[in-house]
Design an enzyme around this catalytic site. Structure first.
Site, PDB file in Angstrom:
ATOM      1  N   ASP A 149       0.812  -1.220   0.000  1.00 20.70           N
ATOM      2  CA  ASP A 149       0.000   0.000   0.000  1.00 20.70           C
ATOM      3  C   ASP A 149       0.845   1.269   0.000  1.00 20.70           C
ATOM      4  O   ASP A 149       0.314   2.377  -0.027  1.00 20.70           O
ATOM      5  CB  ASP A 149      -0.956   0.007   1.203  1.00 20.70           C
ATOM      6  CG  ASP A 149      -0.217  -0.010   2.528  1.00 20.70           C
ATOM      7  OD1 ASP A 149       1.035  -0.057   2.524  1.00 20.70           O
ATOM      8  OD2 ASP A 149      -0.890   0.029   3.575  1.00 20.70           O
TER       9      ASP A 149
ATOM     10  N   ASP B 134      19.684  -5.332  -0.649  1.00 19.32           N
ATOM     11  CA  ASP B 134      19.012  -4.038  -0.862  1.00 19.32           C
ATOM     12  C   ASP B 134      19.022  -3.198   0.412  1.00 19.32           C
ATOM     13  O   ASP B 134      18.638  -2.032   0.376  1.00 19.32           O
ATOM     14  CB  ASP B 134      17.573  -4.246  -1.339  1.00 19.32           C
ATOM     15  CG  ASP B 134      16.774  -5.166  -0.434  1.00 19.32           C
ATOM     16  OD1 ASP B 134      17.228  -6.305  -0.206  1.00 19.32           O
ATOM     17  OD2 ASP B 134      15.714  -4.751   0.064  1.00 19.32           O
TER      18      ASP B 134
HETATM   19  P1  AMP Z   1      12.198  -3.477   3.391  1.00 16.96           P
HETATM   20  O1  AMP Z   1      11.773  -4.739   4.087  1.00 16.96           O
HETATM   21  O2  AMP Z   1      11.673  -2.232   4.039  1.00 16.96           O
HETATM   22  O3  AMP Z   1      13.666  -3.407   3.145  1.00 16.96           O
HETATM   23  O4  AMP Z   1      11.463  -3.526   1.975  1.00 16.96           O
HETATM   24  C1  AMP Z   1      11.664  -4.520   0.997  1.00 16.96           C
HETATM   25  C2  AMP Z   1      10.919  -4.158  -0.263  1.00 16.96           C
HETATM   26  O5  AMP Z   1       9.493  -4.167  -0.025  1.00 16.96           O
HETATM   27  C3  AMP Z   1      11.225  -2.775  -0.818  1.00 16.96           C
HETATM   28  O6  AMP Z   1      11.168  -2.834  -2.209  1.00 16.96           O
HETATM   29  C4  AMP Z   1      10.100  -1.941  -0.247  1.00 16.96           C
HETATM   30  O7  AMP Z   1       9.883  -0.784  -0.990  1.00 16.96           O
HETATM   31  C5  AMP Z   1       8.924  -2.904  -0.330  1.00 16.96           C
HETATM   32  N1  AMP Z   1       7.859  -2.586   0.649  1.00 16.96           N
HETATM   33  C6  AMP Z   1       7.902  -2.760   1.978  1.00 16.96           C
HETATM   34  N2  AMP Z   1       6.750  -2.360   2.550  1.00 16.96           N
HETATM   35  C7  AMP Z   1       5.957  -1.891   1.568  1.00 16.96           C
HETATM   36  C8  AMP Z   1       4.633  -1.338   1.510  1.00 16.96           C
HETATM   37  N3  AMP Z   1       3.874  -1.171   2.601  1.00 16.96           N
HETATM   38  N4  AMP Z   1       4.161  -0.963   0.297  1.00 16.96           N
HETATM   39  C9  AMP Z   1       4.886  -1.139  -0.824  1.00 16.96           C
HETATM   40  N5  AMP Z   1       6.125  -1.653  -0.836  1.00 16.96           N
HETATM   41  C10 AMP Z   1       6.661  -2.040   0.343  1.00 16.96           C
HETATM   42 MG    MG Z   2      14.870  -2.018   2.517  1.00 18.71          MG
END
Ligand code: AMP
Ligand code: MG
Length: 500
Positions: free
Chosen positions: A138, A265
């Site tokens: 979202d 990432d």
């Molecule tokens: P993270 O776990 O924060 O490192 O995120 C891993 C991936 O999931 C990244 O590409 C984020 O942008 C995506 N992501 C995490 N939470 C959301 C969310 N609520 N909506 C869209 N993308 C998300």
């Molecule tokens: Mg991240």
């Protein structure tokens, strides 16, 4: 003069009121590495946290930015004049499996500011709404995880550990739909850059060497300008990232920090800690400690972090192979030598910092064994990592405090004997240095949860108290003993979650 694209805001927001001079080097140098994107309008944006000292460092007038207009601007729905907000593209290995397209799914790079020291810093929003990279998500963030990032970033900064930091947290006035309905927020995050290992993997996975070279040139000129003119600059770039990451992970280990989701990432090129999601500090020392609910195999357990960082560096090195010159075999040999350096650079940084924690000067052959034997004792008797080292400082200052932490005395008594002997020729500065590297306060899991729960219920006092203490983590304060202790046994098992 309006600062935004929205003409309705013309009267409320003027450039004079918000003199933020965004630059856009990423947008201008790296076409193809992003999608221009604006955030969503928050229905009722208001600051719940503002980092005055960071704002000053960025050359911002806090009194001006901390306004309603500032909250609107920093929640993402307005394009500041001169800014080119964008969602960054990146790929990444998540728990070992490769995803060719991740990217900013709920974040955007608002722009860059030149800080008062002349450094270029990204201003990045997290939770600002959907982007072309959102997949099923979202694009939003809940207040709790946003405050968690604020707390951990401030603490790491106070420890002297390179980190992204929060400029602000903005409550959006919106509800986000998780398992429960939760208050929404946007994190305004500042970093030396948001270039990640995964940014290199994005075009490398498509076999687009020209783009990888373009990104490497940008990264070098932004972070390692001394390499720009030299020959072999891509190999030296890899070496510089190894140096920064090895030093960073050594620092994590010596404060008991567990990142929890060291996917490629989530690893920066600049050497800053990034993406505080399921991270936590260890109370009782145990190298197998894992808190993240999704890390079922313990891939990112405390003791695995150096090996995982090295693994990530190897993924970066793979992307750079076509730039290293010579035959593929030669390139692999040169890259492998750099990857192998990770271990020795880490070991050296770790031991140097451990010596400072132990209050010993110079280097002697038995130092590593002294440190490792201590860790074995801490592990055996489940001793609180942070409290132990602070007690050792008191011990060095002449107060017998360490033995009280141990149920069984024999092992620690013998170890203290060896340590005292080793300290006999310690320089005078070793003692104050111990106090400056062994924190009294770390973000204890139960206190972080307590502060977040209160804030989500509307009471921000515990959150501010915690941040206040963590800003001076080496100074014991009267009346705050509770903050220096680990969680009661009843608090465990503790599970952390990705900040979604
Ligand atoms: P993270 O776990 O924060 O490192 O995120 C891993 C991936 O999931 C990244 O590409 C984020 O942008 C995506 N992501 C995490 N939470 C959301 C969310 N609520 N909506 C869209 N993308 C998300
Ligand atoms: Mg991240």
């Amino acid at each position: 003069m309006d600062i935004g694209v929205d003409m309705r805001e013309r009267r409320a927001m003027t450039l004079e009121e918000l003199p933020i001079a965004f630059e856009n080097s990423y947008a201008e140098s790296l076409e193809g590495f992003y999608v221009p994107t604006a955030g969503d309008r928050a229905p009722a944006p208001s600051f719940v946290y503002f980092g005055d000292s960071l704002a000053a460092e960025l050359g911002l007038n806090a009194a001006v930015v901390k306004s309603d207009a500032g909250a609107r601007l920093l929640s993402g729905g307005y394009v500041p004049k001169g800014a080119k907000p964008l969602a960054m593209a990146y790929a990444g290995h998540q728990f070992g499996g490769f995803s060719p397209q991740l990217g900013d799914g709920r974040a955007l790079l608002l722009g860059e500011l030149i800080d008062i020291h002349g450094g270029r810093r990204d201003v990045h929003l997290k939770g600002s709404g959907k982007t072309p990279f959102s997949r099923g998500g979202d694009g939003k963030a809940a207040l709790g995880p946003v405050l968690r990032e604020v707390i951990f970033g401030e603490a790491m900064h106070a420890f002297g550990i390179p980190t992204t930091r929060a400029l602000a947290a903005v409550a959006t006035g919106e509800t986000v739909d998780r398992i429960d309905d939760l208050p929404g927020a946007v994190l305004v995050r500042v970093a030396a850059s948001h270039l990640r290992v995964g940014t290199f993997q994005y075009f490398a996975a498509q076999g687009d060497t020209a783009r990888v070279r373009q990104l490497a040139d940008y990264a070098i000129s932004r972070h390692f300008p001394e390499l720009v003119a030299g020959s072999d600059k891509y190999l030296l770039f890899l070496r510089a990232v190894v140096d920064h990451q090895a030093a960073l992970i050594a620092q994590w280990m010596l404060v008991g920090f567990i990142h929890g989701v060291m996917n490629t990432d989530n690893m920066t090129i600049s050497g800053e800690t990034i993406d505080y999601g399921p991270c936590a500090f260890m109370d009782a020392y145990d190298s197998a400690t894992v808190f993240s609910s999704i890390d079922r195999q313990g891939r990112y357990a405390y003791g695995n972090q150096p090996a995982m960082a090295r693994w990530n560096i190897a993924r970066l090195a793979e992307t750079l192979l076509p730039l290293l010159g010579g035959t593929e075999e030669e390139a692999i040999a040169r890259a492998t030598a750099e990857i192998d350096r990770f271990t020795s650079v880490f070991d050296e940084a770790w031991l140097a910092q451990m010596r400072a924690k132990l209050g010993i000067s110079g280097a002697e052959p038995g130092d590593l064994a002294l440190a490792n034997d201590l860790l074995a004792l801490l592990q055996e008797q489940s001793i609180d990592f942070t409290r132990f080292f602070r007690a050792l400082y008191a011990e060095a200052a002449g107060k017998a405090t360490v033995p009280f932490l141990f149920a069984a005395q024999e092992g620690i008594a013998a170890w203290l004997g060896r340590w005292s002997k080793r300290r006999e020729n310690a320089e005078r500065e070793a003692l104050p240095r111990m106090a400056a590297v062994n924190p009294v306060y770390v973000p204890r899991n139960h206190l972080v949860e307590e502060a977040i729960a209160a804030a989500v219920a509307g009471d921000f006092a515990p959150f501010h108290t915690l941040i206040d203490l963590l800003r001076a983590p080496f100074d014991a304060r009267d009346g705050f003993d509770r903050y220096a202790f680990g969680a009661p046994q009843s608090f465990y098992p503790y599970r952390t979650f990705c900040g979604t």
